[in-house]
Design an enzyme around this catalytic site. Structure first.
Site, short mmCIF file in Angstrom:
data_model
loop_
_atom_site.label_atom_id
_atom_site.label_comp_id
_atom_site.label_asym_id
_atom_site.label_seq_id
_atom_site.Cartn_x
_atom_site.Cartn_y
_atom_site.Cartn_z
N LYS A 176 0.84 -1.21 0.00
CA LYS A 176 0.00 0.00 0.00
C LYS A 176 0.87 1.25 0.00
CE LYS A 176 -0.20 -0.39 5.02
NZ LYS A 176 -0.90 -1.05 6.13
N TYR A 222 15.34 30.41 5.74
CA TYR A 222 14.07 31.04 6.14
C TYR A 222 13.98 31.11 7.66
CZ TYR A 222 12.14 30.39 1.41
OH TYR A 222 11.90 30.43 0.07
C1 LIG Z 1 -0.21 -1.85 6.87
C2 LIG Z 1 -0.76 -3.08 7.49
C3 LIG Z 1 0.08 -4.13 7.83
C4 LIG Z 1 1.60 -4.03 7.76
O1 LIG Z 1 2.08 -3.37 8.92
P1 LIG Z 1 3.64 -3.15 9.11
O2 LIG Z 1 3.77 -2.58 10.48
O3 LIG Z 1 4.07 -2.18 8.06
O4 LIG Z 1 4.27 -4.47 8.96
C5 LIG Z 1 -0.50 -5.31 8.26
N1 LIG Z 1 -1.84 -5.41 8.39
C6 LIG Z 1 -2.67 -4.39 8.10
C7 LIG Z 1 -4.14 -4.57 8.28
C8 LIG Z 1 -2.16 -3.20 7.66
O5 LIG Z 1 -2.99 -2.18 7.39
#
Ligand SMILES: *Cc1c(COP(=O)(O)O)cnc(C)c1O
Length: 366
Positions: free
Chosen positions: A35, A262
């Site tokens: 994702k 800045y």
């Molecule tokens: C993003 C996500 C993961 C992965 O989590 P990490 O901490 O990046 O390993 C696993 N399960 C769900 C439901 C998630 O949304």
């Protein structure tokens, strides 16, 4: 002949991290979470690099899943938040996407859909994070409803997500597991099904073997950084995948008492040499990075001085022997953990990686 600001992505390190996740949970199926553009690393390239050994991929939305399909990824794709509207059920069924079912509205959308083939579903159970999922006392009913419709392909996987698995001293993870086990036992009693299960995020895979179940969902660890704020035996084996790089584009001497950037929030207390680097918050380098945040110039740690601009930062290189325009700069990577930069900025490495915008070219190696 272009801006030297790049994210170099080491696909060999990515594959090694995925192999580590698999080796920690032998017998389980391990699904890479890609994702948010694979946590900033490039969703298509990351998925292609893992596609020989990944049984499925995990994304946040049907739009992300369709991008992977269009890129030729053949595996099932798990939609971690399920559907956002009823019309997505048919698209998911047609494309072999797996829908998380997190609430009654999503469940009813599946039960009421007219679809030509069954859709795969995972049932989300809220074991303590209180963000998504059915309450434990509702979950068996939901499981039964989904089991008893021709719209759903079997088996249904029962899933939950940990709130505190990155905290090695917290008892919350074990409490969530107890609730999950009670809940899935009740589903098994009600149906005689053997319930397939999924719990582990990166932290649970690395450090909580009692949580390991049939399907693992590693994200952050695949990209080679630890989800823990302290050292951990398995996390210490991870190899950072991204190196965020840039270069020096200007060098100047300023007198003691002069300020930089800045808001003039840093003033030299000695005659200083300031290098300007072409990377800024428009490239995902966090504006909240304070004076003193380490930046590697020619492999040497130098302190950030002055505010981060949209396209540039300024670094105190007074203590370096030799600096020239064009010299290589590393903002984070194997030599300078993104977690360390995140700590300076009061955030986590996840956020810094996920926020790198498309204007930063990703260059893939190995
Ligand atoms: C993003 C996500 C993961 C992965 O989590 P990490 O901490 O990046 O390993 C696993 N399960 C769900 C439901 C998630 O949304």
């Amino acid at each position: 002949m272009s801006r030297p600001t790049l994210a170099v992505i080491d696909l060999k390190a990515l594959r090694a991290n995925f192999a580590l996740a698999q080796s920690l949970t032998p017998g389980a199926s391990t699904i890479p979470m890609v994702k948010a553009n694979a946590y900033g690393h490039g969703m298509i390239e990351v998925s292609r690099a893992l596609s020989e050994s990944a049984p499925a991929f995990g994304v946040a939305s049907i739009d992300e899943a369709l991008v992977l399909r269009e890129a030729g990824i053949k595996q099932p794709i798990l939609l971690l938040e399920g559907t956002f509207s009823c019309d997505e059920v048919g698209v998911a069924a047609d494309n072999n996407f797996i829908l998380m079912v997190e609430n009654s509205a999503q469940k009813d959308a599946i039960l009421n859909a007219s679809i030509s083939r069954p859709v795969s579903v995972w049932l989300g159970i809220d074991t303590g994070m209180h963000r998504l999922g059915f309450e434990p006392h509702e979950a068996t009913q939901a499981y039964l409803a989904l089991s008893n419709t021709d719209n759903v392909a079997k088996p249904i996987v029962a899933a939950s997500h940990f709130a505190c698995a990155d905290d090695l001293g917290s008892s919350a993870t074990e409490r969530q597991v107890v609730i999950f086990d009670q809940c899935t036992a009740s589903m098994a009693d009600a149906t005689n099904d053997v319930i397939a299960k999924s719990l582990g995020n990166s932290a649970a895979i690395l450090a909580w073997p009692k949580t390991h179940r049939d399907w693992q969902r590693p994200g952050y660890m695949l990209y080679g950084n630890s989800p823990f704020s302290e050292g951990q035996e398995n996390a210490n084996k991870l190899q950072p995948v991204m190196s965020l790089q840039s270069a020096v584009i200007s060098i100047r001497r300023i007198a003691s008492g002069e300020s930089v950037g800045y808001t003039a929030n840093w003033t030299a207390d000695r005659n200083s040499i300031i290098a300007t680097i072409t990377v800024g918050y428009g490239d995902g380098y966090p504006r909240q990075a304070p004076n003193g945040t380490p930046v590697l110039v020619n492999g040497v740690r130098c302190p950030l001085v002055g505010r981060v601009s949209m396209d540039m930062i300024t670094v105190d290189v007074t203590d370096l022997d030799l600096v020239s325009i064009g010299d290589k700069v590393i903002l984070w990577g194997p030599e300078l953990p993104v977690n360390e930069i995140a700590e300076h900025c009061n955030t986590i490495g996840y956020e810094l990686l996920a926020r790198i915008p498309s204007r930063v070219p990703r260059i893939y190696s190995n």
